[in-house]
Structure formats: C-alpha cells, structure tokens
Design a protein around this motif. Structure first.
Motif, PDB file in Angstrom:
ATOM      1  N   PRO A 112     -30.119  37.341  51.573  1.00  0.00           N
ATOM      2  CA  PRO A 112     -29.553  38.355  50.988  1.00  0.00           C
ATOM      3  C   PRO A 112     -29.628  39.514  51.871  1.00  0.00           C
ATOM      4  CG  PRO A 112     -31.283  37.481  49.636  1.00  0.00           C
ATOM      5  CD  PRO A 112     -31.332  36.835  50.871  1.00  0.00           C
ATOM      6  N   GLY A 113     -28.505  40.420  51.871  1.00  0.00           N
ATOM      7  CA  GLY A 113     -28.205  41.648  52.524  1.00  0.00           C
ATOM      8  C   GLY A 113     -27.903  41.323  54.109  1.00  0.00           C
ATOM      9  N   ARG A 114     -27.899  40.317  54.446  1.00  0.00           N
ATOM     10  CA  ARG A 114     -27.583  40.018  56.181  1.00  0.00           C
ATOM     11  C   ARG A 114     -25.995  39.429  56.232  1.00  0.00           C
ATOM     12  NH1 ARG A 114     -33.191  36.938  57.738  1.00  0.00           N
ATOM     13  NH2 ARG A 114     -34.115  38.946  57.820  1.00  0.00           N
ATOM     14  N   PHE A 115     -25.284  39.872  57.399  1.00  0.00           N
ATOM     15  CA  PHE A 115     -24.188  39.694  57.481  1.00  0.00           C
ATOM     16  C   PHE A 115     -23.695  39.240  58.991  1.00  0.00           C
ATOM     17  CE2 PHE A 115     -24.610  42.556  54.035  1.00  0.00           C
ATOM     18  CZ  PHE A 115     -23.632  42.139  53.054  1.00  0.00           C
ATOM     19  N   LEU A 116     -22.680  38.205  59.107  1.00  0.00           N
ATOM     20  CA  LEU A 116     -22.236  38.115  60.626  1.00  0.00           C
ATOM     21  C   LEU A 116     -21.193  38.907  60.649  1.00  0.00           C
ATOM     22  CD1 LEU A 116     -22.138  36.355  63.135  1.00  0.00           C
ATOM     23  CD2 LEU A 116     -20.533  35.085  61.824  1.00  0.00           C
ATOM     24  N   VAL A 117     -20.923  39.617  61.912  1.00  0.00           N
ATOM     25  CA  VAL A 117     -19.938  40.535  62.195  1.00  0.00           C
ATOM     26  C   VAL A 117     -19.286  39.823  63.585  1.00  0.00           C
ATOM     27  CG1 VAL A 117     -19.292  42.823  63.182  1.00  0.00           C
ATOM     28  CG2 VAL A 117     -20.890  42.600  61.180  1.00  0.00           C
ATOM     29  N   MET A 118     -18.145  39.818  63.595  1.00  0.00           N
ATOM     30  CA  MET A 118     -17.309  39.022  64.815  1.00  0.00           C
ATOM     31  C   MET A 118     -16.369  40.195  65.161  1.00  0.00           C
ATOM     32  SD  MET A 118     -15.909  35.571  65.312  1.00  0.00           S
ATOM     33  CE  MET A 118     -14.104  35.475  65.377  1.00  0.00           C
ATOM     34  N   VAL A 119     -16.500  40.527  66.533  1.00  0.00           N
ATOM     35  CA  VAL A 119     -15.333  41.558  66.834  1.00  0.00           C
ATOM     36  C   VAL A 119     -14.626  40.635  67.794  1.00  0.00           C
ATOM     37  CG1 VAL A 119     -15.186  43.742  68.325  1.00  0.00           C
ATOM     38  CG2 VAL A 119     -17.265  43.492  66.782  1.00  0.00           C
ATOM     39  N   ASN A 120     -13.262  40.680  67.752  1.00  0.00           N
ATOM     40  CA  ASN A 120     -12.154  39.798  68.511  1.00  0.00           C
ATOM     41  C   ASN A 120     -11.527  40.817  69.327  1.00  0.00           C
ATOM     42  OD1 ASN A 120     -10.369  38.177  69.535  1.00  0.00           O
ATOM     43  ND2 ASN A 120      -9.490  37.671  67.612  1.00  0.00           N
ATOM     44  N   ALA A 150     -14.710  31.784  63.361  1.00  0.00           N
ATOM     45  CA  ALA A 150     -16.123  31.177  63.342  1.00  0.00           C
ATOM     46  C   ALA A 150     -16.238  30.431  62.102  1.00  0.00           C
ATOM     47  CB  ALA A 150     -16.948  32.550  63.358  1.00  0.00           C
ATOM     48  N   THR A 151     -17.134  29.520  62.181  1.00  0.00           N
ATOM     49  CA  THR A 151     -17.319  28.413  61.391  1.00  0.00           C
ATOM     50  C   THR A 151     -18.816  28.402  61.100  1.00  0.00           C
ATOM     51  OG1 THR A 151     -15.129  27.120  61.968  1.00  0.00           O
ATOM     52  CG2 THR A 151     -17.198  26.045  60.501  1.00  0.00           C
ATOM     53  N   VAL A 152     -19.331  28.554  59.818  1.00  0.00           N
ATOM     54  CA  VAL A 152     -20.865  28.640  59.484  1.00  0.00           C
ATOM     55  C   VAL A 152     -20.956  27.369  58.809  1.00  0.00           C
ATOM     56  CG1 VAL A 152     -22.719  29.771  58.301  1.00  0.00           C
ATOM     57  CG2 VAL A 152     -20.777  31.043  59.441  1.00  0.00           C
ATOM     58  N   GLU A 156      -9.330  42.970  65.855  1.00  0.00           N
ATOM     59  CA  GLU A 156      -9.931  43.231  64.788  1.00  0.00           C
ATOM     60  C   GLU A 156     -11.322  42.625  64.619  1.00  0.00           C
ATOM     61  OE1 GLU A 156      -8.407  44.987  62.405  1.00  0.00           O
ATOM     62  OE2 GLU A 156      -6.581  45.049  63.374  1.00  0.00           O
ATOM     63  N   THR A 157     -12.156  43.224  63.906  1.00  0.00           N
ATOM     64  CA  THR A 157     -13.573  42.799  63.418  1.00  0.00           C
ATOM     65  C   THR A 157     -13.487  42.106  61.949  1.00  0.00           C
ATOM     66  OG1 THR A 157     -14.209  44.818  64.604  1.00  0.00           O
ATOM     67  CG2 THR A 157     -15.681  43.867  63.266  1.00  0.00           C
ATOM     68  N   THR A 208     -17.219  38.976  70.295  1.00  0.00           N
ATOM     69  CA  THR A 208     -18.736  39.203  70.547  1.00  0.00           C
ATOM     70  C   THR A 208     -19.156  39.006  69.159  1.00  0.00           C
ATOM     71  OG1 THR A 208     -18.325  41.754  70.237  1.00  0.00           O
ATOM     72  CG2 THR A 208     -18.601  40.910  72.447  1.00  0.00           C
ATOM     73  N   VAL A 209     -20.559  39.091  68.667  1.00  0.00           N
ATOM     74  CA  VAL A 209     -21.055  38.980  67.652  1.00  0.00           C
ATOM     75  C   VAL A 209     -22.320  39.698  67.149  1.00  0.00           C
ATOM     76  CG1 VAL A 209     -19.888  36.752  67.096  1.00  0.00           C
ATOM     77  CG2 VAL A 209     -22.211  36.953  68.192  1.00  0.00           C
ATOM     78  N   ALA A 210     -22.641  40.027  65.789  1.00  0.00           N
ATOM     79  CA  ALA A 210     -23.791  40.601  65.691  1.00  0.00           C
ATOM     80  C   ALA A 210     -24.165  40.029  64.235  1.00  0.00           C
ATOM     81  CB  ALA A 210     -23.940  41.981  65.748  1.00  0.00           C
ATOM     82  N   VAL A 211     -25.520  40.237  64.073  1.00  0.00           N
ATOM     83  CA  VAL A 211     -26.167  40.145  62.798  1.00  0.00           C
ATOM     84  C   VAL A 211     -26.765  41.375  62.142  1.00  0.00           C
ATOM     85  CG1 VAL A 211     -27.761  38.779  61.171  1.00  0.00           C
ATOM     86  CG2 VAL A 211     -26.298  37.489  63.163  1.00  0.00           C
ATOM     87  N   LEU A 212     -26.012  41.923  60.998  1.00  0.00           N
ATOM     88  CA  LEU A 212     -26.560  43.278  60.312  1.00  0.00           C
ATOM     89  C   LEU A 212     -27.278  42.740  59.031  1.00  0.00           C
ATOM     90  CD1 LEU A 212     -23.319  45.369  60.930  1.00  0.00           C
ATOM     91  CD2 LEU A 212     -25.294  44.705  62.462  1.00  0.00           C
TER      92      LEU A 212
END
Length: 112
Positions: A36-44, A52-54, A76-77, A104-108
């Motif tokens: 809960p509350g976690r997100f994958l952010v992908m910047v292209n 991206a495939t999860v 875009e992001t 680039t990617v991040a987990v927020l």
C-alpha cells in the motif's frame, strides 16, 4: 535484476527528489518492494514509447491474473501502483522493460 530502493514522499507537504531517486532501468529488469502507498515511476527520455511490465505471480479463484503494463509515451512520465498482488516469492515485484534507452525508474512511497 537490480533491486530498487524506496523514496519516501511526505504527505504533509514537500516534494520528492524524483531526479535524485530515479536510476537507469536495468536491461535485465528490476525488483521493487510492493504494498500500500508504493508506486513505480518510469521516466521516458527516449524518442519512442516504452513499456514496463510488472509480473503478477498469483491467481484468483484458480485463474491467472494478467501481468500489469505501464506504457509511457516519449518524453513523458508514468506511474503504476505496486499493489501486494505483485509480490513474488522474493517478497518483491519483478519488473521488465521492452527497452531501457533513456529510461529511468524510481519507487515512491507515501509517508507519514
């Protein structure tokens, strides 16, 4: 696969340092903590769209659940919630990319 770290985002104000948190997407894929509350952010930053495939390892009533995809247009992001549904045997979500050029990617995670 590279293990992505979580960057906390304060819910009472302030902005996350997305540029500081984002890392190059790994050619062989990444793993990320989910919940809960976690997100994958992908910047292209590329001139072409990327996906991206999860992996969704579980089933519901004996039926396989399709993997989740995040398609991000050029320049875009995109954001995808990392629901507990994506948790694999390692306890983390497995993420692959169609290509990693300028991605680039991040987990927020929404914090307190």
């Amino acid at each position: 696969m590279a293990a992505l770290a979580v960057t906390q985002v304060p819910v009472n104000g302030g902005l996350p340092d997305l540029e500081g948190a984002a890392v190059a997407a790994a050619a062989l894929g990444d793993t990320a903590p989910c919940g809960p509350g976690r997100f994958l952010v992908m910047v292209n930053g590329d001139a072409s769209p990327h996906t991206a495939t999860v992996v969704t390892p579980g089933t519901v009533s004996g039926l396989a659940v399709p993997d989740a995809t995040l398609v991000v247009a050029a320049g875009e992001t995109g954001v995808l919630p990392l629901a507990p549904l994506f948790r694999g045997t390692s306890g983390r979500a497995a993420i692959t990319y169609d290509a990693v050029t300028s991605v680039t990617v991040a987990v927020l995670e929404l914090g307190q």
